[in-house]
Design a protein around this motif. Structure first.
Motif, PDB file in Angstrom:
ATOM      1  N   LEU A 268     -46.634  24.946  42.211  1.00 22.56           N
ATOM      2  CA  LEU A 268     -45.301  25.218  42.909  1.00 22.56           C
ATOM      3  C   LEU A 268     -44.729  23.972  42.084  1.00 22.56           C
ATOM      4  CD1 LEU A 268     -43.444  27.104  43.826  1.00 22.56           C
ATOM      5  CD2 LEU A 268     -43.931  25.703  45.752  1.00 22.56           C
ATOM      6  N   ALA A 269     -44.882  22.990  41.992  1.00 24.02           N
ATOM      7  CA  ALA A 269     -43.984  21.774  41.279  1.00 24.02           C
ATOM      8  C   ALA A 269     -44.044  21.998  40.104  1.00 24.02           C
ATOM      9  CB  ALA A 269     -45.051  20.630  41.475  1.00 24.02           C
ATOM     10  N   THR A 270     -44.749  22.464  39.899  1.00 25.91           N
ATOM     11  CA  THR A 270     -45.273  22.914  37.709  1.00 25.91           C
ATOM     12  C   THR A 270     -43.954  24.168  37.177  1.00 25.91           C
ATOM     13  OG1 THR A 270     -47.511  22.048  37.664  1.00 25.91           O
ATOM     14  CG2 THR A 270     -46.496  23.172  35.885  1.00 25.91           C
ATOM     15  N   ALA A 271     -43.994  25.044  38.102  1.00 19.32           N
ATOM     16  CA  ALA A 271     -43.578  25.890  38.438  1.00 19.32           C
ATOM     17  C   ALA A 271     -41.482  25.543  39.105  1.00 19.32           C
ATOM     18  CB  ALA A 271     -43.464  27.434  39.118  1.00 19.32           C
ATOM     19  N   ARG A 272     -41.755  24.698  39.777  1.00 18.49           N
ATOM     20  CA  ARG A 272     -40.124  24.210  39.746  1.00 18.49           C
ATOM     21  C   ARG A 272     -39.711  23.321  38.962  1.00 18.49           C
ATOM     22  NH1 ARG A 272     -41.649  23.405  46.611  1.00 18.49           N
ATOM     23  NH2 ARG A 272     -40.958  25.227  46.737  1.00 18.49           N
ATOM     24  N   ARG A 273     -40.666  22.517  38.278  1.00 18.07           N
ATOM     25  CA  ARG A 273     -40.473  21.574  37.227  1.00 18.07           C
ATOM     26  C   ARG A 273     -39.850  22.547  36.190  1.00 18.07           C
ATOM     27  NH1 ARG A 273     -44.860  19.774  34.512  1.00 18.07           N
ATOM     28  NH2 ARG A 273     -44.899  21.765  34.157  1.00 18.07           N
ATOM     29  N   THR A 274     -40.150  23.613  35.756  1.00 14.36           N
ATOM     30  CA  THR A 274     -40.389  24.031  34.896  1.00 14.36           C
ATOM     31  C   THR A 274     -38.699  25.259  34.640  1.00 14.36           C
ATOM     32  OG1 THR A 274     -42.445  25.359  33.706  1.00 14.36           O
ATOM     33  CG2 THR A 274     -40.786  26.809  34.007  1.00 14.36           C
ATOM     34  N   ALA A 275     -38.192  26.029  35.805  1.00 12.33           N
ATOM     35  CA  ALA A 275     -37.290  26.432  36.725  1.00 12.33           C
ATOM     36  C   ALA A 275     -36.069  25.277  36.362  1.00 12.33           C
ATOM     37  CB  ALA A 275     -37.072  26.102  38.451  1.00 12.33           C
ATOM     38  N   ALA A 276     -36.349  23.606  36.466  1.00 11.90           N
ATOM     39  CA  ALA A 276     -35.820  22.434  36.297  1.00 11.90           C
ATOM     40  C   ALA A 276     -35.229  22.172  34.920  1.00 11.90           C
ATOM     41  CB  ALA A 276     -35.799  21.475  36.885  1.00 11.90           C
ATOM     42  N   LEU A 277     -35.902  22.173  33.990  1.00 13.11           N
ATOM     43  CA  LEU A 277     -36.399  22.314  33.092  1.00 13.11           C
ATOM     44  C   LEU A 277     -35.665  23.185  32.156  1.00 13.11           C
ATOM     45  CD1 LEU A 277     -39.038  20.089  32.006  1.00 13.11           C
ATOM     46  CD2 LEU A 277     -37.406  19.059  31.768  1.00 13.11           C
ATOM     47  N   ILE A 278     -35.472  24.449  31.735  1.00 14.55           N
ATOM     48  CA  ILE A 278     -35.030  25.690  31.581  1.00 14.55           C
ATOM     49  C   ILE A 278     -33.364  25.688  32.067  1.00 14.55           C
ATOM     50  CG2 ILE A 278     -34.383  28.076  31.656  1.00 14.55           C
ATOM     51  CD1 ILE A 278     -37.615  27.802  32.690  1.00 14.55           C
ATOM     52  N   ASN A 279     -33.245  24.767  32.832  1.00 13.87           N
ATOM     53  CA  ASN A 279     -31.578  24.761  33.720  1.00 13.87           C
ATOM     54  C   ASN A 279     -30.756  23.562  32.594  1.00 13.87           C
ATOM     55  OD1 ASN A 279     -31.723  26.952  35.192  1.00 13.87           O
ATOM     56  ND2 ASN A 279     -32.090  26.075  37.412  1.00 13.87           N
ATOM     57  N   ALA A 280     -31.511  22.714  32.533  1.00 15.92           N
ATOM     58  CA  ALA A 280     -31.099  21.799  32.520  1.00 15.92           C
ATOM     59  C   ALA A 280     -31.068  21.458  30.572  1.00 15.92           C
ATOM     60  CB  ALA A 280     -32.419  19.414  32.542  1.00 15.92           C
ATOM     61  N   LEU A 281     -31.961  22.106  29.861  1.00 15.16           N
ATOM     62  CA  LEU A 281     -31.985  22.638  28.830  1.00 15.16           C
ATOM     63  C   LEU A 281     -30.651  23.731  28.371  1.00 15.16           C
ATOM     64  CD1 LEU A 281     -35.719  22.191  28.232  1.00 15.16           C
ATOM     65  CD2 LEU A 281     -34.302  20.924  26.447  1.00 15.16           C
ATOM     66  N   ALA A 282     -30.336  24.255  29.191  1.00 11.26           N
ATOM     67  CA  ALA A 282     -29.372  25.340  28.015  1.00 11.26           C
ATOM     68  C   ALA A 282     -27.470  24.713  28.712  1.00 11.26           C
ATOM     69  CB  ALA A 282     -29.303  25.687  30.030  1.00 11.26           C
ATOM     70  N   GLY A 283     -27.587  23.130  28.419  1.00 11.11           N
ATOM     71  CA  GLY A 283     -26.828  22.797  28.378  1.00 11.11           C
ATOM     72  C   GLY A 283     -26.120  22.964  26.889  1.00 11.11           C
ATOM     73  N   GLU A 284     -25.183  22.613  25.771  1.00 12.77           N
ATOM     74  CA  GLU A 284     -24.641  22.957  25.464  1.00 12.77           C
ATOM     75  C   GLU A 284     -23.992  21.930  23.972  1.00 12.77           C
ATOM     76  OE1 GLU A 284     -24.735  24.938  22.344  1.00 12.77           O
ATOM     77  OE2 GLU A 284     -25.718  27.080  23.408  1.00 12.77           O
ATOM     78  N   PRO A 285     -24.672  20.767  23.764  1.00 12.06           N
ATOM     79  CA  PRO A 285     -26.031  21.095  23.708  1.00 12.06           C
ATOM     80  C   PRO A 285     -26.113  20.008  24.969  1.00 12.06           C
ATOM     81  CG  PRO A 285     -25.244  19.005  22.591  1.00 12.06           C
ATOM     82  CD  PRO A 285     -23.794  19.864  23.038  1.00 12.06           C
ATOM     83  N   PRO A 286     -27.649  19.971  25.440  1.00 12.41           N
ATOM     84  CA  PRO A 286     -28.622  19.710  25.929  1.00 12.41           C
ATOM     85  C   PRO A 286     -28.611  18.583  26.529  1.00 12.41           C
ATOM     86  CG  PRO A 286     -30.099  20.103  24.451  1.00 12.41           C
ATOM     87  CD  PRO A 286     -28.598  21.103  24.396  1.00 12.41           C
ATOM     88  N   ASP A 287     -28.579  17.705  27.516  1.00  7.31           N
ATOM     89  CA  ASP A 287     -28.039  16.176  27.366  1.00  7.31           C
ATOM     90  C   ASP A 287     -29.400  15.154  27.626  1.00  7.31           C
ATOM     91  OD1 ASP A 287     -27.584  13.115  28.168  1.00  7.31           O
ATOM     92  OD2 ASP A 287     -25.948  14.032  29.820  1.00  7.31           O
ATOM     93  N   PRO A 288     -29.617  14.698  26.590  1.00 11.96           N
ATOM     94  CA  PRO A 288     -30.835  13.926  26.425  1.00 11.96           C
ATOM     95  C   PRO A 288     -31.026  13.578  27.855  1.00 11.96           C
ATOM     96  CG  PRO A 288     -29.878  14.155  24.891  1.00 11.96           C
ATOM     97  CD  PRO A 288     -29.233  14.460  25.406  1.00 11.96           C
ATOM     98  N   ALA A 289     -30.148  12.530  28.498  1.00 10.15           N
ATOM     99  CA  ALA A 289     -30.854  12.023  29.873  1.00 10.15           C
ATOM    100  C   ALA A 289     -30.933  13.146  31.120  1.00 10.15           C
ATOM    101  CB  ALA A 289     -29.123  11.223  30.508  1.00 10.15           C
ATOM    102  N   ASP A 290     -30.209  13.802  30.887  1.00 12.92           N
ATOM    103  CA  ASP A 290     -30.271  14.832  32.178  1.00 12.92           C
ATOM    104  C   ASP A 290     -31.836  15.247  31.816  1.00 12.92           C
ATOM    105  OD1 ASP A 290     -27.918  14.503  33.472  1.00 12.92           O
ATOM    106  OD2 ASP A 290     -27.836  16.690  32.393  1.00 12.92           O
TER     107      ASP A 290
END
Length: 198
Positions: free
Chosen positions: A21-43
């Protein structure tokens, strides 16, 4: 009474931080963080740290671009409306982007656990796809429904893990759910005829 040895708190902490479950939540959080144009490396680095990665977490622009491409592939699982389509998306990702199942302890530094990437030093994008596919596959298997969703709010494209025993979630957060409830209320009030009360 049988003696059951106590598991060390280090292993318990590691297992909790790296649960399915923690890995799946990390997946969602990373997908959201990587969606930016461009993604913020710090996020992106903050998400990795929040889910147990240790410093230094220095991501190059090329690594971020490849992680972003991996996140786009994973988003297809979250976009699946039905269990069969989520399973088909996961099967394709497992077939085309992961290695064979293997166990690793990272040279004795962690408890034994499964990996689907080529080796312990796989690039970030390969690690993201492999670990995410593993967690999302187990959630689908366990619950027999898609493991996640894309937020139903038209102004939000965040993904989230849909789990629990209550009614199926439609929104990524209470904020989005409240915003949509208020918007629906305003729409219903604006369509009322003058002089009509509710």
């Amino acid at each position: 009474m049988r003696y059951i040895p106590q598991v060390s708190s280090l292993i318990d902490d590691w297992s909790t931080r790296h649960s399915v479950l923690a890995t799946a939540r990390r997946t969602a959080a990373l997908i959201n963080a990587l969606a930016g144009e461009p993604p913020d490396p710090a996020d992106v680095a903050d998400v990795l740290r929040a889910y147990g990665e240790t410093d230094p977490v220095d991501l190059t622009p090329d690594e971020l671009a490849r992680m972003r491409a991996a996140a786009a592939l994973l988003r297809e699982v979250f976009a699946a409306e039905h269990t069969d389509s989520a399973a088909a998306a996961l099967n394709r990702l497992l077939r085309e982007h992961t290695g064979p199942l293997r166990l690793t302890s990272h040279g004795g530094g962690t408890p034994w656990h499964p990996h689907l990437d080529r080796d312990d030093d796989a690039p970030w994008d390969e690690w993201l796809l492999a670990s995410s596919c593993m967690a999302l596959t187990v959630l689908l298997w366990d619950r027999q429904r898609p493991p996640g969703r894309i937020c139903a709010s038209p102004g939000c494209q965040n993904v989230f893990i849909a789990q629990g025993s209550g009614p199926e979630r439609r929104y990524c957060s209470r904020r989005c759910a409240t915003r949509e409830r208020v918007a629906a209320h305003r729409r219903s009030r604006s369509t009322e005829r003058p002089g009509e009360t509710t």
